[in-house]
Scaffold this active site. Structure first.
Site: not given
Ligand code: B3K
Ligand code: ZN
Length: 880
Positions: A271-272, A305
């Site tokens: 989700e950058n 996301e």
């Molecule tokens: N936040 C990321 C997952 C990152 C995992 C790092 N090992 C995707 C998500 O949950 O939306």
């Molecule tokens: Zn997530």
């Protein structure tokens, strides 16, 4: 590679950093094997911190090429630099100063897929959880929020596209065929949300006007030629943006929202801020290459996301122990979105099945941990079903307890209070308490106590007194020695079911009841309902209102009664599924052969009735007719598991139902034959799933996959083709027709890796002791790669987690194969290797001979030198 160092991070040791990084200016000069990164960090010393306190920055496999403080090159004795740490001792007395750091990277050699790497010639990044420290030295922790400005330079021919977070504020040409772009993200963010993408990709564009009337450009980047396959993802994105406004009042905040699909990615998506990076399998779909399940996943993950923009990005986590603050909440939000887009009951059943399949075994085994863990040695190992799925259930329970209005008020307060901050679970709960006036102290135990609580239920009815007494006792069997196990606040949605609907009652005491929710708070409640006219059967946990088990279940007669009469559709499914599991367990215990009857007449009749009942939607009927998986049965048996006996019972059950309802299934199969062109909508997908279930039963009834072969040949969409091929490969793996179909599939899709993943997976999950040989042979196929996580998961992951008989071969060869594969993958991608190892999490429940084989295979892995921290952590906990 980082090898195990034994460091354990503890929640109680949290303290804020001595320094803040208020601005982060990055400049990348991109070359595949020699990228230069110049970071200029605007640092502020926190109030009260002494000026001689060193600044200690995180790194991971970094090489320092230069360092300046306030524009002056630092003398060598002013700092110490190691690959994993940069400590600057010589700092200005002023509270604010700049640090400039130059590092050099080799993206092409980065097979961990963390930090900056190359995927199919595209530069991309993955920073969560701790990947940013592989790009530059930084305070790589989620509570350090910084405003980023990013300049990217690259050869225009190699990378016409230069993307980062936020809005593009400048771009232009440079000498020698190079060019640049500058991006600025006005929202302060933690380093894990940083992203950069550079390469040569195709784009699909659209736009969205937010509720306040701002126009947002939407861009999805995919490999050239694949643009048409991004149409569904774009549609899902627009629906997500609208839904978040309608359901939660959340509006998007930048001028552009971008998604990039890449083919080498450790997880589903990321989700950058403003620049989501996706595993391409969760973006690309058309009817020829994607199944209905793929479409549903794309819709859910695009939404997930996107929803992180508020739950995760605008409000992030103070530390990684709070991971469920963003993940559990965002999963809850994507579940609600899918429920609104599709059928609520069907979606809920699918969620519960997933929770029971993945989270319950985790919570009952050696990898159990609280929704908010208290310690970790490798944070990447805590992106688990417990944090995500149980984390979502906990949020759902808050809504059940408060009701939808107060829940929404609590969430609004949380957004108002903490926007722009890095928050904690305590702050999240406080917002709900303050907005609703409800004390959630006891409820907070859901975040602290690992394990699945069990309810034991007893009831009695006094006809003369018209009194129904329900006794419910909760017990938490702590999976971790010494773990706390106090009584929880468990919301139990319920109804008292009679032959013609829910039975009224006039008064109840023994527990607080609000609407249709009983609030369990004590270890034991005796709840007395007065004014009950006829003997009811209690339907408990409607909608799966709490992630708990009920043992023992009601008797067969009551379950059959609920399966037929519960006014709640979810309740009917729940009762039927409990009935079916029980009878399949009994068949497995008796070592039933393939011809034995598994189900009694009443159960068969319920099945047949649902199959034929046009009042139910297709997808609901399909779910009711789907037998619990072999892994589901194993989980319910609990210990001394013999996968072969479970498989035999499963085959016998499929055959019996196929025979008993052959006529109904034949009618469904023919009556639901596709007409018109394919549409991925939920109703059409429901029809396909019911028809495919009917097809499966017809094949099982005759023990041949001939009809499936016909469907495979005629089908015009991947849903039907992949399902038919699965039936063929699983029922008659060595038949000529099966081998021909597999060849035809391969010939058509050999250049489409994400479609070939289905081909790998179908073969890897064939329930046959010889499948291991097939899997080994498939690792040598040109389409397989030990470097690509999707390939690894679809072959080795599918085999170990989705093929109980093939993997759990009594000779232990399956375990040895997995452990050897893990050792090989660990050398370049520890995260994926560690995830594969979780397939062993229930090894202690196997019958004794297999248990011993599993232990030996893991012990051999443990004896290897240089295991990563990721694998060592899972291995130590699994073997403990
Ligand atoms: N936040 C990321 C997952 C990152 C995992 C790092 N090992 C995707 C998500 O949950 O939306
Ligand atoms: Zn997530």
């Amino acid at each position: 590679m980082r090898t195990e160092t034994g460091t354990v991070i503890r929640l109680e040791d949290y303290r804020p950093s001595d320094y803040l990084i208020e601005t982060t200016d990055l400049a990348f000069t991109l070359e595949p094997e020699g990228t230069v990164v110049r970071a200029k960090l605007g640092i502020r010393r926190r109030e009260g911190i002494a000026a001689d306190t060193p600044l200690s920055l995180d790194g991971d496999e970094l090489t320092l090429a230069g360092i300046k403080v306030n524009g002056e090159t630092l003398a060598e004795n002013g700092y110490t630099a190691a690959p994993d740490k940069l400590v600057i001792g010589e700092l200005p007395a002023d509270d604010t100063f700049t640090v400039e750091i130059e590092t050099t990277l080799d993206p092409a050699a980065n097979k961990q897929l963390m930090g900056l790497y190359r995927s199919n010639g595209t530069y991309c990044t993955q920073c969560e959880a701790e990947g940013f420290r592989r790009i530059t030295y930084f305070l790589d922790r989620p509570d350090v929020l910084s405003v980023y400005t990013v300049r990217i330079e690259a050869r225009a021919e190699d990378a016409p596209l230069l993307l980062s977070n936020g809005n593009r504020i400048d771009s232009g040409s440079l000498e020698n065929g190079w060019h640049y772009a500058v991006w600025h993200d006005p929202f302060p963010k933690p380093s894990y949300l940083f992203a950069l993408v550079a390469g040569n990709l195709g784009v699909v564009r659209d736009s969205f006007t937010t509720m306040s009337g701002r126009a947002v450009a939407l861009e999805i980047y995919v490999e050239h030629g694949k643009e048409p396959r991004a149409a569904y993802a774009m549609d899902a994105l627009k629906r997500s943006m609208k839904w978040d406004e309608d359901a939660f009042g959340r509006e998007y905040d930048l001028d552009v929202f971008m998604i990039v699909a890449v083919s080498d990615f450790n997880m589903g998506a990321m989700e950058n801020k403003g620049l989501n990076v996706f595993n391409d399998k969760y973006v690309l779909a058309d009817e020829r290459t994607a199944t209905d399940a793929d479409y549903a996943n794309i819709e859910a993950i695009i939404a997930h996301e996107y929803f992180h923009n508020w739950t995760g990005n605008r409000i992030t986590c103070r530390d990684w122990f709070q991971l469920c603050l963003k993940e559990g909440l965002t999963v809850f939000r994507d579940h609600e979105f899918s429920a609104d887009m599709r059928s609520r009951t069907v979606k809920r059943i699918a969620e519960v099945k997933l929770l029971k399949a993945h989270q319950f075994p985790e919570d009952a085994g050696p990898l159990a941990h609280p929704v908010r863990p208290r310690r970790y040695s490798e944070i990447n190992n805590f992106y688990t079903a417990t944090v995500y799925e149980k984390g979502s259930e906990v949020v759902r329970m808050i809504r059940t307890i408060l009701g939808p209005e107060k829940f929404r008020a609590g969430l609004d307060l949380y957004f108002d209070r903490h926007d722009g901050e890095a928050a904690t679970i305590e702050q999240f709960l406080k917002a709900f308490e303050d907005a609703s006036g409800t004390d959630l102290t006891q409820f907070a135990l859901w975040y602290e106590q690992p394990g699945t609580p069990n309810l034991t239920v007893d009831s009695k009815f006094d006809q003369d007194a018209k009194r129904f007494t329900l006794t419910i006792e909760q017990r938490l069997k702590p999976p971790i020695e010494g773990a706390p196990h106090q009584a929880m606040h468990i919301p139990v949605k319920f109804g008292l079911v009679g032959a013609s609907g829910d039975i009224e009652w006039t008064a109840a005491n023994g527990a607080e009841i609000t609407g249709d929710v009983i609030h369990l708070r004590q270890p034991k409640h005796e709840i007395v309902f007065e004014g009950v006219a006829e003997r009811p059967v209690a339907s408990l946990l409607r909608g799966f209102s709490a992630p708990v088990t009920v043992y023992p279940e009601p008797d067969d007669a009551d379950l059959a009664f609920l399966a037929r009469n519960d006014s709640d559709e979810y309740g009917r499914w729940q009762a039927l599924s409990a009935l079916v599991v029980r009878q399949m367990k009994q068949a497995a215990a008796k070592q039933a052969d393939a011809h034995a009857d598994v189900f009694d007449d009443a159960t068969c009749e319920i099945f047949t009735g649902i199959a034929a009942d046009e009042d139910y939607e297709h997808a609901f009927r399909a779910l009711c007719l789907t037998l619990p998986s072999e892994n589901d049965i194993a989980r319910e048996i609990g210990n001394d598991i013999d996968p072969d006996a479970i498989h035999a019972a499963h085959m016998a059950a499929s055959r019996q139902l196929g025979r008993v309802a052959e006529g109904v299934f034949a009618r469904l199969f023919h009556g639901l034959a596709p007409t018109g062109s394919y549409s991925p909508d939920a109703a059409s997908a429901g029809k396909r799933s019911l028809r495919n279930i009917a097809l499966a039963y017809l094949c099982h009834a005759d023990r041949t996959s001939d009809l499936a072969a016909k469907v495979f040949a005629d089908a015009d969409n991947m849903t039907d083709r992949a399902h038919a091929l699965t039936l063929m490969a699983h029922l008659q793996p060595r038949a000529d027709a099966t081998l021909d179909a597999l060849k035809a599939f391969q010939a058509e899709f050999r250049n489409e890796p994400i479609v070939m993943d289905k081909w790998f997976m179908i073969q890897a999950t064939a329930p046959d002791a010889k499948t291991l040989d097939t899997v080994k042979a498939l690792t040598n196929q040109p389409g397989f790669s030990w470097d690509n996580p999707n390939r690894i998961r679809s072959l080795i992951g599918a085999f170990s987690a989705g093929n109980p008989t093939g993997f759990n071969r009594a000779d232990g060869e399956g375990y040895q194969f997995l452990c050897q594969a893990i050792a090989r993958i660990d050398g370049h991608n520890p995260q994926v290797a560690a995830r594969l190892l979780t397939a062993m999490r229930s090894w202690k429940n196997l019958e004794q001979a297999r248990r011993e084989q599993a232990r030996m295979a893991m012990t051999a892995l443990a004896s290897k030198q240089h295991l990563s921290r990721d694998v060592r952590d899972i291995l130590d906990r699994t073997l403990a």
